[in-house]
Scaffold this active site. Structure first.
Site, PDB file in Angstrom:
ATOM      1  N   LYS A  21       0.885  -1.177   0.000  1.00 10.02           N
ATOM      2  CA  LYS A  21       0.000   0.000   0.000  1.00 10.02           C
ATOM      3  C   LYS A  21       0.914   1.216   0.000  1.00 10.02           C
ATOM      4  O   LYS A  21       1.458   1.601   1.027  1.00 10.02           O
ATOM      5  CB  LYS A  21      -0.885  -0.024   1.248  1.00 10.02           C
ATOM      6  N   GLU A  53       8.740   0.618  11.799  1.00 13.45           N
ATOM      7  CA  GLU A  53       9.829   1.604  11.718  1.00 13.45           C
ATOM      8  C   GLU A  53       9.176   2.971  11.722  1.00 13.45           C
ATOM      9  O   GLU A  53       8.494   3.351  10.771  1.00 13.45           O
ATOM     10  CB  GLU A  53      10.681   1.347  10.486  1.00 13.45           C
ATOM     11  N   CYS A  76      13.493  10.279   8.667  1.00 12.65           N
ATOM     12  CA  CYS A  76      13.214   9.764  10.015  1.00 12.65           C
ATOM     13  C   CYS A  76      14.463   9.804  10.896  1.00 12.65           C
ATOM     14  O   CYS A  76      14.380   9.997  12.100  1.00 12.65           O
ATOM     15  CB  CYS A  76      12.662   8.349   9.929  1.00 12.65           C
ATOM     16  N   GLU A 100       8.178  15.078  16.813  1.00 14.67           N
ATOM     17  CA  GLU A 100       8.803  15.014  15.488  1.00 14.67           C
ATOM     18  C   GLU A 100       8.117  16.017  14.552  1.00 14.67           C
ATOM     19  O   GLU A 100       6.906  15.965  14.355  1.00 14.67           O
ATOM     20  CB  GLU A 100       8.643  13.600  14.925  1.00 14.67           C
TER      21      GLU A 100
HETATM   22  P1  NAD Z   1       1.723   7.977   8.253  1.00 11.19           P
HETATM   23  O1  NAD Z   1       1.771   7.154   9.478  1.00 11.19           O
HETATM   24  O2  NAD Z   1       0.724   9.057   8.147  1.00 11.19           O
HETATM   25  O3  NAD Z   1       1.452   7.046   6.966  1.00 11.19           O
HETATM   26  C1  NAD Z   1       2.285   5.967   6.613  1.00 11.19           C
HETATM   27  C2  NAD Z   1       1.510   5.011   5.732  1.00 11.19           C
HETATM   28  O4  NAD Z   1       0.443   4.458   6.510  1.00 11.19           O
HETATM   29  C3  NAD Z   1       0.852   5.657   4.513  1.00 11.19           C
HETATM   30  O5  NAD Z   1       0.943   4.771   3.411  1.00 11.19           O
HETATM   31  C4  NAD Z   1      -0.594   5.798   4.941  1.00 11.19           C
HETATM   32  O6  NAD Z   1      -1.499   5.789   3.869  1.00 11.19           O
HETATM   33  C5  NAD Z   1      -0.766   4.556   5.793  1.00 11.19           C
HETATM   34  N1  NAD Z   1      -1.868   4.629   6.764  1.00 11.19           N
HETATM   35  C6  NAD Z   1      -2.448   5.724   7.309  1.00 11.19           C
HETATM   36  N2  NAD Z   1      -3.431   5.371   8.161  1.00 11.19           N
HETATM   37  C7  NAD Z   1      -3.474   4.023   8.165  1.00 11.19           C
HETATM   38  C8  NAD Z   1      -4.256   3.057   8.863  1.00 11.19           C
HETATM   39  N3  NAD Z   1      -5.228   3.421   9.717  1.00 11.19           N
HETATM   40  N4  NAD Z   1      -3.991   1.743   8.653  1.00 11.19           N
HETATM   41  C9  NAD Z   1      -3.013   1.356   7.812  1.00 11.19           C
HETATM   42  N5  NAD Z   1      -2.247   2.223   7.107  1.00 11.19           N
HETATM   43  C10 NAD Z   1      -2.470   3.544   7.289  1.00 11.19           C
HETATM   44  O7  NAD Z   1       3.194   8.528   8.040  1.00 11.19           O
HETATM   45  P2  NAD Z   1       3.696   9.539   6.910  1.00 11.19           P
HETATM   46  O8  NAD Z   1       3.298  10.919   7.250  1.00 11.19           O
HETATM   47  O9  NAD Z   1       3.347   8.990   5.568  1.00 11.19           O
HETATM   48  O10 NAD Z   1       5.296   9.385   7.067  1.00 11.19           O
HETATM   49  C11 NAD Z   1       6.065  10.110   7.959  1.00 11.19           C
HETATM   50  C12 NAD Z   1       6.418   9.271   9.160  1.00 11.19           C
HETATM   51  O11 NAD Z   1       7.133   8.107   8.758  1.00 11.19           O
HETATM   52  C13 NAD Z   1       7.349  10.011  10.105  1.00 11.19           C
HETATM   53  O12 NAD Z   1       6.949   9.784  11.427  1.00 11.19           O
HETATM   54  C14 NAD Z   1       8.707   9.358   9.848  1.00 11.19           C
HETATM   55  O13 NAD Z   1       9.624   9.461  10.909  1.00 11.19           O
HETATM   56  C15 NAD Z   1       8.301   7.955   9.575  1.00 11.19           C
HETATM   57  N6  NAD Z   1       9.367   7.226   8.871  1.00 11.19           N
HETATM   58  C16 NAD Z   1      10.084   6.270   9.544  1.00 11.19           C
HETATM   59  C17 NAD Z   1      11.108   5.587   8.904  1.00 11.19           C
HETATM   60  C18 NAD Z   1      11.938   4.544   9.628  1.00 11.19           C
HETATM   61  O14 NAD Z   1      12.602   3.762   8.970  1.00 11.19           O
HETATM   62  N7  NAD Z   1      11.930   4.516  10.958  1.00 11.19           N
HETATM   63  C19 NAD Z   1      11.415   5.882   7.593  1.00 11.19           C
HETATM   64  C20 NAD Z   1      10.682   6.874   6.944  1.00 11.19           C
HETATM   65  C21 NAD Z   1       9.654   7.532   7.592  1.00 11.19           C
END
Ligand code: NAD
Length: 481
Positions: free
Chosen positions: A171, A246, A279, A381
């Site tokens: 997804k 992650e 991140c 963050e």
């Molecule tokens: P997010 O949590 O809003 O979304 C991530 C993904 O989850 C998207 O594809 C979104 O459509 C999906 N999603 C949203 N609601 C959902 C639900 N209820 N059930 C299942 N899936 C759902 O995060 P974002 O804004 O897209 O990304 C930024 C975040 O990602 C930051 O917190 C960043 O630190 C983190 N991040 C972590 C790493 C790592 O390796 N630790 C790497 C990159 C980004």
């Protein structure tokens, strides 16, 4: 270039009547209209992946490795297309995509194909009985990823999941959905059987939520924010599905008074990469009192030279933030920090001139001083080009400040003393510690977060521990005909 914006399910394209618009942060233009999946598409994709698992899980590791190497070669042949599409979609720098990110995407697939040959555990004896350990494929794997490095983060899980013999339903992020679709084309052209890799496009609550709640999903790999991970974890718990999380970070850059200051300044300025949408970014700069003033002056001088603009231009250092709503979220953090008494020593707001000229979502590199541990800006963050600068007196104070966070993804230490480096590296709570360097990543190394930065480790054999059902078969010495 044209990208197919429909789902990819069971080896064919599937459209939805419902769609969503994909907007480029470079100029605010709608660049694609994308299928907007829901429960029906998720059910179809999981069913296709479950059917395909029967055959794929029985292929030999050597066969899977060979096919995945063809996928990696397909990626290498299309690096320029992938780089152009990703930059238009999420606004990250084209030069980074061309030279670093997309070659790494191919490596994410090739590395885990190659690693299969080392996945052997010697048999061992228990009172004449032979213990035989195998890494068995686990089943359908859901891979949910964010927008800041969409294809890199997706393939870092797709590689080991497919290599392990699992089938995948991905997804992609709704703010940058396009390269996942190109990856489906590449994998298909390389000969990956129908249903082994599937893509359901859509919004998190409409497509992501039913996917992670699906009872036929055997592994969930989620990369994203802490609030979303809590919802994903609740769904996973209902089916007792193992998760790999992650998540976010609020990592420290600890600069000691024996550090090479040129290096410290280089590493600090690097934290604005990808407009801070990383991140791992070391966003809390903690600098020992004796060098604080000199570090501050030299860092601000360097940061002021960063060039912001269209991410496709070679000379640009910072592109836009990914979307209008993320831009507003970052601006909200900055405004609340100012209202709370933090002092802006660089930037402090949108790049209005550039935004008017382009229609994009550009935010100026911003640095705060005069902050403390109680403020939102030092705890939450932001995920934008926003850093804080604080001083500390002793080594123990520096360690305490570094660890004063709910997160624990990474820590960067700058010091001229090897003894100090060893002490501090062992005392900071983080999944990855960099000493006098930043972002050196080896796919065989464990990667993940402590605290609220995640659950589990991936990389090398750690990935296979997660994507496989590890089994021990004990053979008695007797009973053979
Ligand atoms: P997010 O949590 O809003 O979304 C991530 C993904 O989850 C998207 O594809 C979104 O459509 C999906 N999603 C949203 N609601 C959902 C639900 N209820 N059930 C299942 N899936 C759902 O995060 P974002 O804004 O897209 O990304 C930024 C975040 O990602 C930051 O917190 C960043 O630190 C983190 N991040 C972590 C790493 C790592 O390796 N630790 C790497 C990159 C980004």
């Amino acid at each position: 270039m044209d990208v197919d914006t429909r789902h990819w399910i069971g080896g064919r394209r599937v459209a939805n009547a419902d769609t969503f618009e994909d907007v480029s942060p470079l100029d605010g233009e709608v660049i694609a209209v994308v299928s907007r999946g829901g429960t029906a598409e998720v059910d179809a994709a999981v069913a296709a992946a479950k059917d395909a698992f029967v055959g794929w899980s029985r292929t030999s590791p050597a066969e899977r490795a060979e096919l995945l190497r063809r996928v990696a070669a397909g990626i290498e042949a299309r690096i320029e297309d992938l780089a152009q599409v990703e930059t238009r979609d999420n606004g990250s720098l084209l030069r980074s995509h061309r030279r670093g990110v997309m070659p790494r995407v191919a490596m994410n697939i090739r590395f885990f194909a190659d690693h299969l040959s080392s996945l052997v555990h010697s048999d061992f004896d228990t009172r004449g009985h032979r213990n035989h350990v195998t890494w068995d494929p686990a089943g359908v794997t859901a891979i949910v990823t964010p927008w800041n490095a969409p294809l890199m983060l997706a393939t870092w899980r797709i590689g080991p999941a497919l290599a392990a013999g699992n089938t995948v339903v991905a997804k992609p992020p709704e703010w940058a959905p396009l390269t996942a679709s190109l990856f489906a084309d590449i994998a298909h052209e390389a000969g990956l059987p129908a249903g082994v890799f599937n893509v359901v496009q859509g919004l998190g609550n409409e497509a992501g939520a039913p996917l992670v709640a699906h009872p036929d999903v055997r592994r969930i790999c989620f990369t994203g924010s802490v609030p979303t991970s809590i919802k994903v974890g609740e769904s996973a718990a209902r089916n007792v599905t193992p998760v790999s999380f992650e998540l976010g970070g609020k990592s420290p850059l600890l600069v000691f008074d024996d550090a090479d200051l040129d290096l410290a300044v280089d590493l600090a300025v690097e934290q604005f990469d990808n407009s801070g949408q990383v991140c791992l970014a070391a966003v809390r700069m903690l600098v020992q009192d004796g060098i604080y003033d000199e570090f501050r002056a030299r860092f601000l001088e360097r940061a002021a030279t960063l060039v912001q603009g269209d991410s496709r231009d070679e000379g640009v250092d910072l592109g836009p933030l990914v979307s209008k709503s993320h831009f507003e979220r970052v601006d909200g953090f900055v405004k609340r920090a100012v209202a709370g008494g933090a002092e802006v020593i660089l930037g402090g707001g949108p790049n209005d001139e550039l935004n008017v000229a382009t229609g994009g979502f550009y935010y100026r590199p911003t640095v705060f001083e005069g902050v403390d541990r109680t403020m939102e800006i030092t705890c939450q963050e932001v995920f934008g080009p926003v850093l804080t600068l604080q001083g500390f007196s002793t080594e123990d104070d520096g360690i305490a400040m570094a660890n004063d966070t709910d997160y624990g993804l990474a820590a960067t230490i700058v010091t001229g003393s090897q003894e100090r480096a060893e002490r501090v590296a062992s005392a900071v709570r983080a999944g990855t510690v960099w000493v006098n360097c930043f972002f050196v990543r080896d796919l065989s190394a464990p990667f993940g977060g402590s605290g609220r930065s995640g659950i589990g480790r991936e990389g090398g054999t750690w990935s296979f521990d997660f994507y496989c059902d590890v089994k021990n078969s004990v053979f008695a010495p007797k009973g053979w005909n």
